[in-house]
Design an enzyme around this catalytic site. Structure first.
Site, PDB file in Angstrom:
ATOM      1  N   SER A  11       0.826  -1.209   0.000  1.00 58.10           N
ATOM      2  CA  SER A  11       0.000   0.000   0.000  1.00 58.10           C
ATOM      3  C   SER A  11       0.857   1.254   0.000  1.00 58.10           C
ATOM      4  O   SER A  11       0.532   2.244   0.636  1.00 58.10           O
ATOM      5  CB  SER A  11      -0.914  -0.001   1.217  1.00 58.10           C
ATOM      6  OG  SER A  11      -0.110  -0.128   2.384  1.00 58.10           O
ATOM      7  N   GLY A  12       1.977   1.187  -0.722  1.00 59.17           N
ATOM      8  CA  GLY A  12       2.784   2.386  -0.933  1.00 59.17           C
ATOM      9  C   GLY A  12       2.144   3.239  -2.018  1.00 59.17           C
ATOM     10  O   GLY A  12       0.948   3.132  -2.298  1.00 59.17           O
ATOM     11  N   ASN A  13       2.977   4.075  -2.629  1.00 58.96           N
ATOM     12  CA  ASN A  13       2.508   5.003  -3.645  1.00 58.96           C
ATOM     13  C   ASN A  13       1.876   4.266  -4.847  1.00 58.96           C
ATOM     14  O   ASN A  13       0.765   4.596  -5.286  1.00 58.96           O
ATOM     15  CB  ASN A  13       3.743   5.814  -4.073  1.00 58.96           C
ATOM     16  CG  ASN A  13       3.455   7.008  -4.920  1.00 58.96           C
ATOM     17  OD1 ASN A  13       4.094   7.198  -5.952  1.00 58.96           O
ATOM     18  ND2 ASN A  13       2.535   7.849  -4.521  1.00 58.96           N
ATOM     19  N   TRP A  14       2.541   3.241  -5.314  1.00 60.26           N
ATOM     20  CA  TRP A  14       2.036   2.489  -6.468  1.00 60.26           C
ATOM     21  C   TRP A  14       0.979   1.463  -6.026  1.00 60.26           C
ATOM     22  O   TRP A  14      -0.038   1.272  -6.697  1.00 60.26           O
ATOM     23  CB  TRP A  14       3.203   1.822  -7.194  1.00 60.26           C
ATOM     24  CG  TRP A  14       2.937   1.068  -8.465  1.00 60.26           C
ATOM     25  CD1 TRP A  14       3.589  -0.064  -8.865  1.00 60.26           C
ATOM     26  CD2 TRP A  14       2.012   1.387  -9.525  1.00 60.26           C
ATOM     27  NE1 TRP A  14       3.122  -0.465 -10.100  1.00 60.26           N
ATOM     28  CE2 TRP A  14       2.155   0.404 -10.524  1.00 60.26           C
ATOM     29  CE3 TRP A  14       1.060   2.390  -9.715  1.00 60.26           C
ATOM     30  CZ2 TRP A  14       1.393   0.400 -11.692  1.00 60.26           C
ATOM     31  CZ3 TRP A  14       0.302   2.390 -10.883  1.00 60.26           C
ATOM     32  CH2 TRP A  14       0.468   1.405 -11.855  1.00 60.26           C
ATOM     33  N   GLY A  15       1.209   0.827  -4.890  1.00 61.13           N
ATOM     34  CA  GLY A  15       0.228  -0.143  -4.396  1.00 61.13           C
ATOM     35  C   GLY A  15      -1.134   0.506  -4.190  1.00 61.13           C
ATOM     36  O   GLY A  15      -2.185  -0.047  -4.575  1.00 61.13           O
ATOM     37  N   LYS A 204      15.891  -0.459 -15.409  1.00 61.28           N
ATOM     38  CA  LYS A 204      15.813   0.969 -15.763  1.00 61.28           C
ATOM     39  C   LYS A 204      16.013   1.852 -14.540  1.00 61.28           C
ATOM     40  O   LYS A 204      16.387   3.023 -14.673  1.00 61.28           O
ATOM     41  CB  LYS A 204      14.503   1.298 -16.491  1.00 61.28           C
ATOM     42  CG  LYS A 204      13.226   1.079 -15.686  1.00 61.28           C
ATOM     43  CD  LYS A 204      12.816   2.232 -14.814  1.00 61.28           C
ATOM     44  CE  LYS A 204      11.800   1.783 -13.787  1.00 61.28           C
ATOM     45  NZ  LYS A 204      11.364   2.864 -12.913  1.00 61.28           N
ATOM     46  N   LYS A 296      10.249   4.250  -0.757  1.00 60.24           N
ATOM     47  CA  LYS A 296      11.530   3.553  -0.873  1.00 60.24           C
ATOM     48  C   LYS A 296      12.101   3.662  -2.283  1.00 60.24           C
ATOM     49  O   LYS A 296      11.359   3.664  -3.260  1.00 60.24           O
ATOM     50  CB  LYS A 296      11.348   2.064  -0.538  1.00 60.24           C
ATOM     51  CG  LYS A 296      10.833   1.811   0.872  1.00 60.24           C
ATOM     52  CD  LYS A 296      11.864   2.131   1.933  1.00 60.24           C
ATOM     53  CE  LYS A 296      11.308   1.912   3.332  1.00 60.24           C
ATOM     54  NZ  LYS A 296      12.169   2.461   4.376  1.00 60.24           N
TER      55      LYS A 296
HETATM   56  P1  NAD Z   1       6.554   3.205  -1.725  1.00 62.27           P
HETATM   57  O1  NAD Z   1       7.999   3.365  -2.005  1.00 62.27           O
HETATM   58  O2  NAD Z   1       5.667   4.364  -2.025  1.00 62.27           O
HETATM   59  O3  NAD Z   1       6.310   2.895  -0.204  1.00 62.27           O
HETATM   60  C1  NAD Z   1       7.067   2.004   0.565  1.00 62.27           C
HETATM   61  C2  NAD Z   1       6.123   0.948   1.095  1.00 62.27           C
HETATM   62  O4  NAD Z   1       6.879  -0.051   1.783  1.00 62.27           O
HETATM   63  C3  NAD Z   1       5.095   1.475   2.091  1.00 62.27           C
HETATM   64  O5  NAD Z   1       3.844   0.913   1.816  1.00 62.27           O
HETATM   65  C4  NAD Z   1       5.628   0.976   3.421  1.00 62.27           C
HETATM   66  O6  NAD Z   1       4.608   0.762   4.363  1.00 62.27           O
HETATM   67  C5  NAD Z   1       6.221  -0.345   2.997  1.00 62.27           C
HETATM   68  N1  NAD Z   1       7.175  -0.902   3.929  1.00 62.27           N
HETATM   69  C6  NAD Z   1       8.084  -0.256   4.714  1.00 62.27           C
HETATM   70  N2  NAD Z   1       8.780  -1.139   5.440  1.00 62.27           N
HETATM   71  C7  NAD Z   1       8.320  -2.372   5.099  1.00 62.27           C
HETATM   72  C8  NAD Z   1       8.646  -3.694   5.480  1.00 62.27           C
HETATM   73  N3  NAD Z   1       9.626  -3.947   6.366  1.00 62.27           N
HETATM   74  N4  NAD Z   1       7.961  -4.718   4.917  1.00 62.27           N
HETATM   75  C9  NAD Z   1       7.000  -4.489   4.014  1.00 62.27           C
HETATM   76  N5  NAD Z   1       6.634  -3.255   3.601  1.00 62.27           N
HETATM   77  C10 NAD Z   1       7.296  -2.215   4.140  1.00 62.27           C
HETATM   78  O7  NAD Z   1       6.014   1.889  -2.474  1.00 62.27           O
HETATM   79  P2  NAD Z   1       5.538   1.736  -3.995  1.00 62.27           P
HETATM   80  O8  NAD Z   1       5.819   2.989  -4.772  1.00 62.27           O
HETATM   81  O9  NAD Z   1       4.143   1.219  -3.992  1.00 62.27           O
HETATM   82  O10 NAD Z   1       6.568   0.651  -4.551  1.00 62.27           O
HETATM   83  C11 NAD Z   1       6.343  -0.728  -4.607  1.00 62.27           C
HETATM   84  C12 NAD Z   1       7.000  -1.282  -5.857  1.00 62.27           C
HETATM   85  O11 NAD Z   1       6.346  -0.702  -6.994  1.00 62.27           O
HETATM   86  C13 NAD Z   1       8.493  -0.945  -6.011  1.00 62.27           C
HETATM   87  O12 NAD Z   1       9.183  -2.048  -6.525  1.00 62.27           O
HETATM   88  C14 NAD Z   1       8.490   0.181  -7.029  1.00 62.27           C
HETATM   89  O13 NAD Z   1       9.670   0.248  -7.816  1.00 62.27           O
HETATM   90  C15 NAD Z   1       7.309  -0.208  -7.897  1.00 62.27           C
HETATM   91  N6  NAD Z   1       6.732   0.911  -8.665  1.00 62.27           N
HETATM   92  C16 NAD Z   1       6.533   2.122  -8.114  1.00 62.27           C
HETATM   93  C17 NAD Z   1       5.983   3.150  -8.878  1.00 62.27           C
HETATM   94  C18 NAD Z   1       5.736   4.521  -8.328  1.00 62.27           C
HETATM   95  O14 NAD Z   1       5.584   5.468  -9.102  1.00 62.27           O
HETATM   96  N7  NAD Z   1       5.653   4.694  -7.029  1.00 62.27           N
HETATM   97  C19 NAD Z   1       5.617   2.898 -10.199  1.00 62.27           C
HETATM   98  C20 NAD Z   1       5.816   1.634 -10.732  1.00 62.27           C
HETATM   99  C21 NAD Z   1       6.386   0.637  -9.951  1.00 62.27           C
HETATM  100  P1  13P Z   2      10.776   5.771  -9.237  1.00 62.71           P
HETATM  101  O1  13P Z   2      10.759   4.670  -8.234  1.00 62.71           O
HETATM  102  O2  13P Z   2      12.155   6.238  -9.622  1.00 62.71           O
HETATM  103  O3  13P Z   2       9.885   6.934  -8.835  1.00 62.71           O
HETATM  104  O4  13P Z   2      10.155   5.186 -10.587  1.00 62.71           O
HETATM  105  C1  13P Z   2       8.796   4.915 -10.648  1.00 62.71           C
HETATM  106  C2  13P Z   2       8.529   4.057 -11.836  1.00 62.71           C
HETATM  107  O5  13P Z   2       8.837   2.899 -11.825  1.00 62.71           O
HETATM  108  C3  13P Z   2       7.907   4.713 -13.012  1.00 62.71           C
HETATM  109  O6  13P Z   2       7.565   3.779 -13.999  1.00 62.71           O
END
Ligand code: NAD
Ligand code: 13P
Length: 349
Positions: A11-15, A204, A296
């Site tokens: 449930s982070g930014n992407w979740g 990437k 993260k």
């Molecule tokens: P995020 O970086 O926004 O947030 C970090 C998450 O990790 C939070 O939900 C936090 O509660 C959780 N966390 C912290 N400590 C933890 C632990 N010990 N165990 C489990 N969870 C813990 O997360 P996100 O952006 O949803 O990223 C998840 C994946 O999605 C990553 O691999 C990222 O590269 C990928 N992604 C992100 C984006 C984007 O724009 N944010 C886009 C595409 C893909």
């Molecule tokens: P960042 O984690 O660098 O923000 O990249 C997000 C992403 O994967 C965009 O496709």
């Protein structure tokens, strides 16, 4: 009655953004239960549990502020409880935490379930390099697809048009995943190349660190384009090497390939903090703690994982950009050394 149910693990930014899309889509899919569980790594935000905030305010105020989550998305703090009864499991947590999560839910997952990884990262083990779909498949014993694309989550939450790529070998599974993710502003294209899609998404992020160094050095668009071009070719070279040339060249032209390198090198968190790294001289992990409010980075960790692999196999000289980025991140080399030895011949790749 609906026979299928989705659980989003993360449930982070992407979740949170993915849960918002899926929560809306299931409402018009008769096969799917309306309720979507989202596993939240529990924490206190202004003295209140994040799960409680999400379930009352319908907003993830910490990781996706300003965007309402559909009422049918329910936050659950216990991963085993969240995943119980799910037929479609979306795994979307930072890659460094995936092993612990899989150990927690192993044994609870329905053997007939399917998973999809939205994670951008790789893992190093004694056997070499492993992808997230491989790790999830080994832990849970179920089919695992991948989703990756030029997908900065905040822009998708604002419903700005973009594309994404799903890698899934089974046509019926691919259709189900598409139905859960596709919207007018989030256009899904399915390919069969599961591992190709995820290698692109993971690698990437290393290129984006390099792009951030260029920005931190105050260099221009041409310089960044050169780093993007060389980075893209090193990505392809490494992905082909790791997969035994099983990856389709066409995958690199999907949203997960070329398009994601571009968006991340201009708008991503990895780029932004790599720029700060050059300007402040602070370590990436420190900048992550100071500037990301709990979010993260994946890029500097992936740079370490990639280097440990190419160095141990004696092939680092074929990846000068990845090597330079690693050494700048971890060994105190000056960011200007990013240009050392970049005159590589990719013509026979
Ligand atoms: P995020 O970086 O926004 O947030 C970090 C998450 O990790 C939070 O939900 C936090 O509660 C959780 N966390 C912290 N400590 C933890 C632990 N010990 N165990 C489990 N969870 C813990 O997360 P996100 O952006 O949803 O990223 C998840 C994946 O999605 C990553 O691999 C990222 O590269 C990928 N992604 C992100 C984006 C984007 O724009 N944010 C886009 C595409 C893909
Ligand atoms: P960042 O984690 O660098 O923000 O990249 C997000 C992403 O994967 C965009 O496709």
């Amino acid at each position: 009655p609906p026979t299928k149910r989705v659980c989003v693990l993360g449930s982070g930014n992407w979740g949170s953004t993915a849960a918002r899309i899926i929560g809306n889509n299931v409402l018009r899919l008769p096969d799917f239960d309306d309720r979507v569980n989202i596993w939240v790594y529990e924490e206190l935000v202004n003295g209140r549990k994040l799960t409680e905030i999400i379930n009352t305010q319908h907003e993830n105020v910490k990781y996706l502020p300003g965007h309402r989550l559909p009422d049918n998305v329910t936050a659950v703090a216990d991963a085993r409880e969240a995943v119980r009864g799910a037929t479609h499991i979306v795994v979307v947590i930072p890659h460094q935490f995936v092993q612990d999560l899989l150990a927690t839910i192993r044994g609870t997952v329905d053997p007939g379930a399917r998973a999809i990884s939205l994670i951008k990262g790789i893992a190093i083990s004694s056997e070499g390099m492993t992808t997230m779909t491989q790790i999830i498949h080994r832990a849970l014993g179920i089919p695992v697809a991948s989703l990756s694309g030029a997908n900065i989550a905040d822009e998708i939450a604002e419903e700005k048009y973009c594309e994404t790529t799903i890698g899934c070998r089974d046509a019926a599974d691919a259709a189900a995943w598409r139905s859960l993710f596709d919207t007018s502003y989030f256009q899904v294209n399915c390919v069969a190349d599961v591992v190709g899609v995820e290698f692109c998404g993971a690698l990437k992020n290393v290129v984006a660190v390099g792009a951030g160094f260029i920005d931190g050095l105050g260099l221009g668009n041409n310089t960044k384009a050169a780093i993007i071009r060389i980075g893209f070719l090193e990505m392809r070279r490494l992905a082909m090497h790791l997969s035994g040339a099983q990856i389709q060249d066409a995958t690199f032209m999907e949203s997960c390939g070329m398009a994601d390198v571009i968006t991340t090198c201009y708008g991503g968190r990895n780029r932004r903090l790599a720029e700060e790294f050059v300007k402040t001289g602070k370590r990436m992990s420190q900048l992550e703690q100071e500037l990301l409010n709990g979010q993260k980075l994946q890029g500097y960790l992936t740079a370490g994982e990639v280097y440990s692999y190419i160095e141990s196999r004696g092939i680092a000289e074929h990846f000068p950009l990845f090597t330079n980025i690693y050494q700048i991140c971890y060994q105190g080399r000056h960011p200007r050394s990013i240009f050392d030895g970049l005159n590589v011949d990719f013509s026979r790749d």
